[in-house]
Scaffold this motif. Structure first.
Motif, mmCIF file in Angstrom:
data_model
loop_
_atom_site.group_PDB
_atom_site.id
_atom_site.type_symbol
_atom_site.label_atom_id
_atom_site.label_comp_id
_atom_site.label_asym_id
_atom_site.label_seq_id
_atom_site.Cartn_x
_atom_site.Cartn_y
_atom_site.Cartn_z
ATOM 1 N N HIS A 19 16.659 -3.954 33.200
ATOM 2 C CA HIS A 19 17.467 -3.155 34.126
ATOM 3 C C HIS A 19 16.584 -2.534 35.209
ATOM 4 O O HIS A 19 17.003 -2.412 36.365
ATOM 5 C CB HIS A 19 18.249 -2.085 33.361
ATOM 6 N N ALA A 20 15.374 -2.160 34.840
ATOM 7 C CA ALA A 20 14.450 -1.605 35.837
ATOM 8 C C ALA A 20 14.122 -2.690 36.880
ATOM 9 O O ALA A 20 14.096 -2.415 38.087
ATOM 10 C CB ALA A 20 13.178 -1.103 35.154
ATOM 11 N N LEU A 24 14.714 -2.336 40.859
ATOM 12 C CA LEU A 24 13.618 -2.429 41.830
ATOM 13 C C LEU A 24 13.885 -3.516 42.860
ATOM 14 O O LEU A 24 13.475 -3.411 44.022
ATOM 15 C CB LEU A 24 12.293 -2.706 41.113
ATOM 16 N N ALA A 25 14.594 -4.562 42.425
ATOM 17 C CA ALA A 25 14.867 -5.683 43.335
ATOM 18 C C ALA A 25 15.786 -5.265 44.479
ATOM 19 O O ALA A 25 15.858 -5.950 45.504
ATOM 20 C CB ALA A 25 15.491 -6.841 42.549
ATOM 21 N N LEU A 32 8.006 0.974 39.506
ATOM 22 C CA LEU A 32 8.838 2.119 39.137
ATOM 23 C C LEU A 32 7.904 3.133 38.479
ATOM 24 O O LEU A 32 7.239 2.802 37.485
ATOM 25 C CB LEU A 32 9.933 1.671 38.162
ATOM 26 N N LEU A 33 7.834 4.328 39.026
ATOM 27 C CA LEU A 33 6.973 5.384 38.477
ATOM 28 C C LEU A 33 7.876 6.479 37.927
ATOM 29 O O LEU A 33 8.698 7.043 38.656
ATOM 30 C CB LEU A 33 6.070 5.971 39.572
ATOM 31 N N ILE A 71 5.093 7.004 33.218
ATOM 32 C CA ILE A 71 5.254 5.583 32.869
ATOM 33 C C ILE A 71 5.197 4.803 34.177
ATOM 34 O O ILE A 71 5.804 5.213 35.182
ATOM 35 C CB ILE A 71 6.612 5.340 32.173
ATOM 36 N N VAL A 72 4.454 3.714 34.157
ATOM 37 C CA VAL A 72 4.370 2.830 35.331
ATOM 38 C C VAL A 72 4.939 1.477 34.924
ATOM 39 O O VAL A 72 4.442 0.846 33.981
ATOM 40 C CB VAL A 72 2.910 2.644 35.788
ATOM 41 N N HIS A 73 5.985 1.061 35.621
ATOM 42 C CA HIS A 73 6.551 -0.272 35.360
ATOM 43 C C HIS A 73 6.377 -1.141 36.594
ATOM 44 O O HIS A 73 6.836 -0.785 37.683
ATOM 45 C CB HIS A 73 8.034 -0.160 35.015
#
Ligand code: GLY
Ligand code: MN
Ligand code: MN
Length: 439
Positions: A19-20, A24-25, A32-33, A71-73
């Protein structure tokens, strides 16, 4: 901790990452931070308010004590946790990460919030963090489109989340049993609250919301958060609305009890309990929640008639708004990482808002139910002086049996609240199942 979390967590994390990626797209963003946040400081003081982690942070991992951490994604890579563990001999510092989830993260331990920020990647990022994080050199810029997308998908819980919410209900049910025993033993509101906390093994700051413990007429104050230190002369009724937390997930449970000799109030509780279970049975995929709320008004009108409180037809009581005097709040709300969870009004993953039905300004959920959603079902019936006075002064005065209504004022009111998961089939009542285990 629960035995099966280790096996459920990887799929949960995959779902959250998916979902993230989708969110982001939209822009697109590279990263995502997600900042856990920091406890707000008290004005002109060297103390802080309790720390409450950003719900987006808790969605990824079961860490509730992680001020300053991030969290870094980055799509396609293992997520990173930048974990702040200060060198500090004044306080107990957050424990180094451990448990079933740590192998799924690259973990960097730093000594301060500023060091954590220095570790964040450069590039086009969506930053989900409370405003305080901005002063650390990162601008919190939660883009609405990203939030809408993430909130939409948060509505449907993964099996991992449901396991945590079952446990939050088990803790709450255990504590409710202790609270009822304290009521029967003649304790004060304060004493009942302490019995609840002791049985839950949680302090106030850990609960998902401030408990409501109202004896007698205090049950008529919807958000009564005062605690009388002395017991009243008679224990006619108790309305207790109290939840518990499990790894950042909430339960939200209300029970109403009649004291010894309050048979007429017990009969009203029994009618409301039967009504509530009827509403729970309708928590099914495809059910419109606002239609269920309006249906509840019709059923409660029937309860008011059955107990001789109103003389008008049930239909007339709903259409005229008379039922709203006795049931002046919504039937319930989404629940999850927040007790009043996000996206109760959302139209789609792209945002938008579904309005409440006219005349129901306090309803917190206007969506159609889907499998995986968890909602509360919490009908009420109260004797609230301010609202009763308006009814007395209005055109339906003669439709009410005032002698009876006045008599019931000594009991305050009734609310019965369960947390219910919508499935592909029959609803799962997390709360009643939990009470059954704490017989
Ligand atoms: N305890 C807050 C609520 O029931 O919504
Ligand atoms: Mn609730
Ligand atoms: Mn509640």
């Amino acid at each position: 901790m629960l035995a099966n979390l280790a096996s459920l967590y990887p799929r949960h994390l995959d779902t959250v990452r998916g979902h993230a990626d989708q969110a982001l797209a939209l822009a697109p963003f590279e990263h995502l931070l997600i900042g856990a946040g920091s406890p707000p400081g008290k004005f002109l003081d060297d103390q802080d308010y309790p720390f409450i982690a950003n719900p987006h942070f808790k969605h990824w991992l079961p860490l509730t004590d992680a001020p300053g951490s991030w969290i870094v994604h980055t799509p396609g890579t293992k997520p990173r946790l930048i974990f702040v563990q200060p060198r500090d001999y004044w306080h107990v510092v957050p424990q180094a990460p451990h448990g079933y989830w740590v192998e799924h993260f690259d973990i960097v331990i730093v000594r301060s919030a500023a060091e954590a920020v220095a570790q964040l990647p450069k590039g086009r990022s969506a930053v989900l963090a409370p405003a305080g994080a901005a002063s650390d050199g990162v601008t919190a810029n939660p883009p609405q489109a990203v939030l809408d997308c993430l909130h939409w998908y948060r509505s449907c819980k993964t099996p991992y989340e449901l396991a945590l919410m079952r446990e939050a209900n088990r803790i709450g049910a255990r504590a409710h049993r202790a609270a009822e025993a304290a009521f029967r033993a003649g304790e004060s509101e304060f004493g009942i609250h302490l019995a609840y906390l002791a049985a839950a093994r949680q302090i106030d700051a850990e609960l998902p919301y401030a408990s409501i413990v109202g004896l007698n007429q205090h049950g008529a104050v919807l958000h009564y958060t005062h605690f009388d230190r002395l017991p009243p002369t008679a224990h006619r009724s108790l309305l207790i609305d109290a939840g518990a937390s499990c790894a950042g997930y909430a339960s939200d449970i209300t029970r109403t009890y009649a004291g010894a000799g309050a048979g007429e109030f017990q009969a009203l509780i029994d009618s409301m309990d039967a009504a509530q279970q009827g509403f729970v049975a309708k928590v099914r995929a495809g059910q419109s929640y606002p239609e269920l709320h309006v249906h509840a008004h019709h059923v409660i009108a029937g309860v008011l008639r059955e107990h001789g409180l109103i003389r008008m037809s049930a239909e007339g009581a709903v259409e005229s708004g008379v039922t709203s005097t006795f049931f002046p709040h919504g039937l319930g709300h989404p629940i999850g990482l927040q007790v009043h969870d996000v996206a109760g009004f959302q139209q789609s993953e792209r945002g938008g808002s579904i309005p409440r039905p006219a005349g129901h300004p306090y309803l917190r959920m206007t969506r159609v139910l889907e499998a995986g959603m968890v909602v509360t079902i919490e009908p009420g019936l109260y004797f609230i002086d301010m609202l009763l006075q308006d009814l007395r002064d209005g055109p339906f005065n003669s439709e009410i049996d005032w002698t009876k209504v006045d008599h019931f004022r000594q009991y305050g009111g009734i609310r019965i609240e369960d947390d219910v998961a919508c499935t592909d089939g029959a609803p799962e009542n997390l709360t009643r199942d939990a009470f059954a285990q704490h017989g």
